[in-house]
Design an enzyme around this catalytic site. Structure first.
Site, short mmCIF file in Angstrom:
data_model
loop_
_atom_site.label_atom_id
_atom_site.label_comp_id
_atom_site.label_asym_id
_atom_site.label_seq_id
_atom_site.Cartn_x
_atom_site.Cartn_y
_atom_site.Cartn_z
CG LEU A 21 -1.99 -1.08 1.28
CD1 LEU A 21 -2.76 -1.00 2.59
CD2 LEU A 21 -2.93 -0.96 0.10
N GLY A 22 2.06 1.16 0.52
CA GLY A 22 2.93 2.34 0.57
C GLY A 22 4.17 2.04 1.38
N GLY A 25 9.53 6.10 5.98
CA GLY A 25 10.84 6.02 6.58
C GLY A 25 10.97 4.88 7.58
CB VAL A 29 1.60 0.41 4.77
CG1 VAL A 29 0.17 0.04 5.15
CG2 VAL A 29 2.18 1.38 5.78
CE LYS A 43 4.70 2.78 9.92
NZ LYS A 43 4.42 4.12 10.52
CG ASP A 137 4.18 13.85 9.37
OD1 ASP A 137 4.29 15.00 8.87
OD2 ASP A 137 4.52 12.82 8.78
#
Length: 475
Positions: A21-22, A25, A29, A43, A137
């Site tokens: 999914l992505g 750093g 995921v 994750k 963030d």
């Protein structure tokens, strides 16, 4: 979303991985699938970082932070393995693009769509701050647009409000959304998240950063000494955003105040997070849900709740039960002859007696352990609806002297009373509130650990288990 790479794991614990999914750093995921087929987001900490004590500590801190946050417009933590060589977190899978991706693809949002996004993100911040956590963030890339409203994700650089802060390092986060105090190395509390909320709303309305510059240093300088571009905002929303972009943290409103301003709600009304979650999804009661991912503000009727309009699911262990029934069923006798039962072998009898003895002893031990603290307390966890292939958070509060309650579903928007029955492990689920939420019966199954139980819920008038899961006593 992309295919798995050759060096990606195929499984983590009981979860099967299917796609990426992505990547960030800290880790990667993945899209995962529970044994029942429900989609989850997993994750996984980078292998190169798993041996770094500081990185591992931050990763464990993320799990702690997510656990503390109520399921208001966030992706709820469902499971975690934090002790192995490759720690990982399992959370709700939010199907939808990020706010950043959506604005790039579809353009800025205005009108009711912008208002709902602003409310949803502020609601998430309210839940995060109420749990004693600072996100640190917040940005459009960390807001996912699901069919039931925006969800704030990625607590990778969050911290607890009472944690110590190192001020002699480069601030962690996205430059365009850093608050002045963070740039100057000062302690960053909830006001820093409200600063980022204001800039996220401005980006959503304009499609560009409020502080635009060519370099990292220029962006930071403009944040410290320049003025944000809020030209596409007007009216009350602009006033609220301007208040959140006050240079001094103490002059900014908190998330609760922002929500009350956005909702026009008095301080003494319904819990502001509950109201915010309803408004963010476009629902104030039963009715259609507005899809924030559409090109227009026209409502799209959908039903994100796993209980809506679906036939009751089979019990999670139905296959196992059926297999056991087949194995113990008598053989079909030839026509004209009496049916003969199977002869029980000696070793089978011994195993059966030993198993029954251990089961009775285990249940007695569980009862003894459960009677010490009782079943009273707050139990949290997740449940799976096999037919809908959805996993959602569950919160159960049991009290012998007062009312017991169950909350479940997306953002825990369903709620109901748990009334006692003749059995201490069976409760009537009634007085149910929430869109597409149904009454029924909740059964508790014991486990060797008195602080962990299995719950199974059947809908009223049905025999099959609709959803089930494991919950742990948290208080």
């Amino acid at each position: 979303m992309s295919e798995l790479r050759a060096d990606d794991p195929q499984r983590l614990g009981t979860y099967r991985l299917s796609r990426r999914l992505g990547q960030g750093g800290q880790g990667v995921v993945f899209l995962g699938h529970s044994p029942g087929g429900a989609q989850v987001a997993i994750k996984l900490l980078h292998a190169s970082l798993s041996g770094d004590p500081d990185v591992r500590r931050r990763f464990l801190g993320e799990a702690d932070a997510v656990r503390r946050v109520a399921a208001f417009c966030t992706a709820q933590l469902l499971d975690a393995d934090l002790d192995g060589d490759r720690p990982y977190l399992v959370s709700e899978y939010v199907e939808g693009p990020s706010l950043g991706e959506h604005v790039i693809a579809k353009g800025p949002r205005l009108g009711g769509s912008l208002d709902r996004l602003a409310i949803g993100i502020a609601t998430a911040l309210g839940a995060i701050h109420r749990a004693g956590v600072v996100h640190r963030d917040l940005k459009p890339g960390n807001v996912l647009l699901s069919l039931d409203g925006p969800r704030v994700i990625d607590f990778g650089v969050s911290r607890l409000m009472d944690a110590t802060v190192t001020t002699n390092q480069i601030p962690v986060g996205t430059p365009a959304y850093l608050s002045p105090e963070r740039i100057q190395g000062e302690s960053a509390g909830p006001p820093a998240d409200l600063w980022a909320w204001g800039l996220t709303v401005a980006y959503t309305a304009t499609g560009r950063h409020a502080y635009v510059a060519d370099t990292y240093q220029e962006i930071l300088a403009r944040i410290l000494y320049g003025r944000p571009d809020l030209s596409c905002l007007s009216g009350q929303l602009r006033e609220i955003v301007e208040a959140c972009l006050a240079p001094e943290p103490g002059e900014r409103p908190d998330a609760g105040e922002v929500l009350r301003w956005l909702l026009g709600q008095d301080a003494g009304g319904e819990d502001v997070l509950t109201t915010g979650a309803k408004a963010a999804s476009g629902t104030t009661g039963p009715g259609p849900v507005t899809d924030l991912r559409r090109d227009s503000d026209s409502p799209a009727t959908t039903d994100p709740h796993p209980m809506s309009g679906l036939p009751p699911a089979k019990e999670l262990r139905a296959i196992s039960a059926a297999r056991t029934a087949d194995e113990t069923a008598p053989e079909t006798a030839p026509k004209g002859k009496p049916r003969a039962g199977r002869r029980l072998r000696a070793w089978q009898a011994i195993v059966a007696v030993v198993g029954l003895t251990m089961g009775v002893a285990g249940f007695a031990l569980w009862q003894r352990g459960a009677q010490q603290p009782g079943l009273e307390g707050t139990w949290t966890g997740s449940a799976e609806h096999p037919s809908a292939k959805r996993i959602f958070p569950v919160e159960m509060r049991l009290s012998s002297g007062g009312s017991s309650t169950l909350r479940w579903g997306a953002d825990l928007h369903c709620s109901g009373r748990l009334g006692p029955t003749k059995s201490g492990l069976v409760f009537a689920l009634d007085q149910v509130k929430g869109d597409a939420c149904y009454p029924g019966t909740l059964r508790i199954l014991p486990s060797p650990d008195p602080n962990q139980i299995v719950i199974k819920v059947t809908r009223e008038g049905k025999d099959e288990v609709a959803y089930s899961g494991t919950v742990t006593r948290t208080s």
